[in-house]
Design an enzyme around this catalytic site. Structure first.
Site, mmCIF file in Angstrom:
data_model
loop_
_atom_site.group_PDB
_atom_site.id
_atom_site.type_symbol
_atom_site.label_atom_id
_atom_site.label_comp_id
_atom_site.label_asym_id
_atom_site.label_seq_id
_atom_site.Cartn_x
_atom_site.Cartn_y
_atom_site.Cartn_z
ATOM 1 N N CYS A 14 25.804 -29.988 -8.464
ATOM 2 C CA CYS A 14 26.520 -30.643 -9.527
ATOM 3 C C CYS A 14 27.357 -31.818 -9.084
ATOM 4 O O CYS A 14 27.417 -32.152 -7.920
ATOM 5 C CB CYS A 14 27.464 -29.623 -10.156
ATOM 6 S SG CYS A 14 26.679 -28.056 -10.444
ATOM 7 N N GLY A 41 23.670 -34.207 -12.231
ATOM 8 C CA GLY A 41 23.459 -33.059 -13.103
ATOM 9 C C GLY A 41 23.195 -33.475 -14.526
ATOM 10 O O GLY A 41 23.974 -34.239 -15.106
ATOM 11 N N ASN A 115 30.709 -27.719 -7.026
ATOM 12 C CA ASN A 115 29.447 -28.245 -6.517
ATOM 13 C C ASN A 115 29.175 -27.557 -5.192
ATOM 14 O O ASN A 115 29.997 -27.636 -4.281
ATOM 15 C CB ASN A 115 29.564 -29.759 -6.316
ATOM 16 C CG ASN A 115 28.324 -30.362 -5.658
ATOM 17 O OD1 ASN A 115 28.423 -31.363 -4.952
ATOM 18 N ND2 ASN A 115 27.176 -29.788 -5.872
ATOM 19 N N GLY A 116 28.036 -26.895 -5.099
ATOM 20 C CA GLY A 116 27.691 -26.194 -3.864
ATOM 21 C C GLY A 116 27.167 -24.817 -4.177
ATOM 22 O O GLY A 116 26.738 -24.546 -5.307
ATOM 23 N N TYR A 258 18.621 -38.603 -0.579
ATOM 24 C CA TYR A 258 18.126 -38.581 -1.960
ATOM 25 C C TYR A 258 19.198 -38.450 -3.035
ATOM 26 O O TYR A 258 19.174 -39.147 -4.047
ATOM 27 C CB TYR A 258 17.138 -37.410 -2.128
ATOM 28 C CG TYR A 258 16.733 -37.223 -3.575
ATOM 29 C CD1 TYR A 258 15.843 -38.115 -4.177
ATOM 30 C CD2 TYR A 258 17.285 -36.204 -4.358
ATOM 31 C CE1 TYR A 258 15.503 -37.979 -5.508
ATOM 32 C CE2 TYR A 258 16.944 -36.068 -5.687
ATOM 33 C CZ TYR A 258 16.056 -36.955 -6.264
ATOM 34 O OH TYR A 258 15.724 -36.833 -7.572
HETATM 35 P P1 AMP Z 1 7.366 -33.802 -4.705
HETATM 36 O O1 AMP Z 1 6.622 -34.603 -5.701
HETATM 37 O O2 AMP Z 1 7.511 -32.366 -5.093
HETATM 38 O O3 AMP Z 1 6.857 -33.952 -3.291
HETATM 39 O O4 AMP Z 1 8.868 -34.331 -4.701
HETATM 40 C C1 AMP Z 1 9.178 -35.504 -4.021
HETATM 41 C C2 AMP Z 1 9.817 -36.484 -4.936
HETATM 42 O O5 AMP Z 1 10.888 -35.864 -5.657
HETATM 43 C C3 AMP Z 1 10.399 -37.625 -4.151
HETATM 44 O O6 AMP Z 1 9.987 -38.824 -4.790
HETATM 45 C C4 AMP Z 1 11.891 -37.458 -4.224
HETATM 46 O O7 AMP Z 1 12.524 -38.689 -4.515
HETATM 47 C C5 AMP Z 1 12.132 -36.463 -5.341
HETATM 48 N N1 AMP Z 1 13.038 -35.362 -4.957
HETATM 49 C C6 AMP Z 1 13.307 -34.890 -3.743
HETATM 50 N N2 AMP Z 1 14.183 -33.860 -3.801
HETATM 51 C C7 AMP Z 1 14.476 -33.669 -5.079
HETATM 52 C C8 AMP Z 1 15.332 -32.757 -5.784
HETATM 53 N N3 AMP Z 1 16.054 -31.841 -5.143
HETATM 54 N N4 AMP Z 1 15.385 -32.857 -7.135
HETATM 55 C C9 AMP Z 1 14.653 -33.782 -7.785
HETATM 56 N N5 AMP Z 1 13.829 -34.668 -7.164
HETATM 57 C C10 AMP Z 1 13.740 -34.623 -5.841
#
Ligand code: AMP
Length: 490
Positions: A14, A41, A115-116, A258
């Site tokens: 969050c 979030g 958050n955590g 990210y």
């Molecule tokens: P995937 O398609 O499952 O390999 O997810 C990778 C993509 O999702 C990348 O483009 C990242 O920018 C994004 N991403 C990575 N971690 C997260 C996360 N925790 N929540 C949402 N998007 C994510």
């Protein structure tokens, strides 16, 4: 839990804020600062304020703009308050866990934004339940609130927080209201970010400095791991108490890769600069000569510009081009419930510009690969529009293990890098070549030592004591029999 499901119930991933002003109403600045943290979030948003006499609360499901109307904001009286945006957990849309959590008890009222993720929630909940504490949710935030409320019956604010910190174990950045006093607390290893800002007429706390910027404030500094910051209710300043000292920090590297906004400054580094540096290192460690470098929007952009700069500085004849267009109105692919829906959503979300790609060799740069859905689809799409070769470069090491500390990843079985080496992943996504960044490159770009980072999702070894998982350090569990283990003396 080795299967990668979080052992402690719903996770809380969050954004948190807190504001204390000199007489001006806090609700509107809180509302704007939550907007700045919307990326942290999208499931629910909420604000709790205190007007010196009573607590006011408004918490709703949805985006900040939908959760509040003008009347809601007007009704939240008081110049002190906190706010929260909650990240959606795959498959769970659960109004019980929307925050801030608020409660009135014998020693006043409490509001709490978290958050955590705690890693001893079940243990503490069982113990508190045996003592007669009733819970309305199965989240860890309520456990923190009960711990704090219980200690406030016997101790002053600082001591009560200190005792609470000796009992809860895991990752937490908190903003809290105790009546009209706003506090910020960061866990002893500083896993999630939290910073202090100065406004014209007061002070604030926020997960990220971008929330201070939108209020035209100045970043004062990060809250230190193990520190309690108490904002003075009249907005005149803040007091700091270093309550717990840990040998090493466990800052989450994925915040930089990210999760956080590139315009935020976290633990001393501007996220944008870190991403550009990671991009440069990606070229140094695994550069490949191609006609064009394409960022995956939006998170791959800063990496790709750093990568292209480094390549050009090395004499490579490569163009940097925005050859993938993003439809901003498609929700996050990652949190779609089924693989089919995720694949369809990637196609809806990202469209290649044929003229940029056709007949050329391309390097695609993204921040991370989780399940592999995005990269597999992208490689196929780019080949469909005539790319001669598609090389993938990733600004993080392979994500091979789940996150228990508050970022929604996926279970181990869903992670493409779990149990596969890089060549096997390359084959799986169909790219001509694939390379990731090393852990050392990440630590270098963050200017942190490896021992001050949480790298659990890439090493499978965690800085906290998690049942069924390996630890990357001697993790001292808090003494949950009431002693203040690990807490510095007054
Ligand atoms: P995937 O398609 O499952 O390999 O997810 C990778 C993509 O999702 C990348 O483009 C990242 O920018 C994004 N991403 C990575 N971690 C997260 C996360 N925790 N929540 C949402 N998007 C994510």
């Amino acid at each position: 839990m080795p299967d990668g499901r979080h052992p402690e119930g719903p996770t809380e991933k969050c954004g948190v804020v807190g504001v204390s002003l000199d007489g001006r109403e806090a609700a509107r600045p809180l509302y704007y600062s939550l907007y700045a943290l919307q990326h942290r979030g999208q499931e629910s948003a909420g604000i709790v304020t205190h007007d010196g006499f009573q607590q006011h609360s408004h918490v709703e499901m949805g985006l900040v703009g939908d959760a509040f109307d003008a009347g809601d904001v007007e009704s939240l009286n008081g110049s002190n308050g906190i706010g929260h945006v909650r990240y959606p957990t795959a498959g769970s849309v659960d109004s019980c866990c929307a925050q801030p959590f608020s409660v009135s008890f014998k020693s006043g009222s409490l509001g709490l934004s978290h958050n955590g993720n705690l890693v001893n929630t079940a243990e503490l909940r069982e113990e508190l339940a045996a003592k007669g504490h009733a819970f309305t949710s199965d989240g860890d935030t309520e456990v923190i609130a009960h711990e704090l409320a219980r200690n406030l019956l016997e101790a002053d604010l600082v001591r009560a927080v200190k005792r609470m910190m000796s009992r809860v174990h895991g990752s937490y950045s908190l903003t809290i209201t105790h009546d009209d006093t706003v506090l910020g607390v960061r866990d002893p290893q500083g896993n999630r970010p939290l910073c202090i800002g100065e406004l014209d007429d007061g002070y604030m706390l926020a997960s990220e400095s971008a929330a201070i910027d939108v209020l035209d404030g100045e970043l004062v500094r990060d809250v230190e791991p193990g520190e309690l910051v108490v904002l003075r209710p009249d907005g005149s300043g803040f007091d700091s108490y270093q309550l717990v000292e840990a040998d090493d920090a466990a800052h989450c590297f994925f915040e930089h890769v990210y999760f956080a906004r590139p315009d935020s400054r976290i633990d001393g580094s501007l996220v944008y600069d870190v991403r550009r540096e990671l991009g440069r290192k990606l070229w140094e460690e695994g550069g490949v000569d191609t006609d064009v470098v394409l960022p995956v929007p939006d998170s791959g952009r800063a990496f790709a510009s750093g990568y292209a700069d480094a390549a050009q500085a090395d004499g490579a004849d490569v163009e940097f081009a925005e050859g993938l267009m993003k439809n901003r109105y498609v929700g996050r692919t990652f949190i779609m419930p089924t693989q089919d829906a995720r694949e369809r959503a990637v196609r809806l979300k990202l469209n290649p510009i044929k003229d940029v790609v056709e007949g050329r060799t391309v390097t695609v740069i993204d921040d991370s690969i989780v399940r592999g859905t995005t990269s597999t689809q992208l490689v196929e799409l780019l080949r469909d529009v005539g790319a001669e070769a598609v090389h993938m470069r990733i600004g993080a090491p392979p994500i091979a293990a789940p996150c228990y500390m508050g970022i929604d990843m996926a279970s181990r079985e869903e992670l493409i890098a779990a149990g596969r080496d890089v060549e096997e992943i390359r084959q799986e996504i169909g790219a001509d070549s694939l390379s990731y960044l090393s852990v050392d490159a990440v630590a270098d770009a963050l200017e942190e030592s490896r021992t001050d980072l949480c790298l659990g999702c890439v090493t499978g070894e965690y800085p906290y004591d998690i049942e069924g998982e390996a630890a990357d350090r001697d993790v001292a569990r808090p003494d949950i029999d009431g002693a203040e283990a690990g807490v510095a003396d007054d």
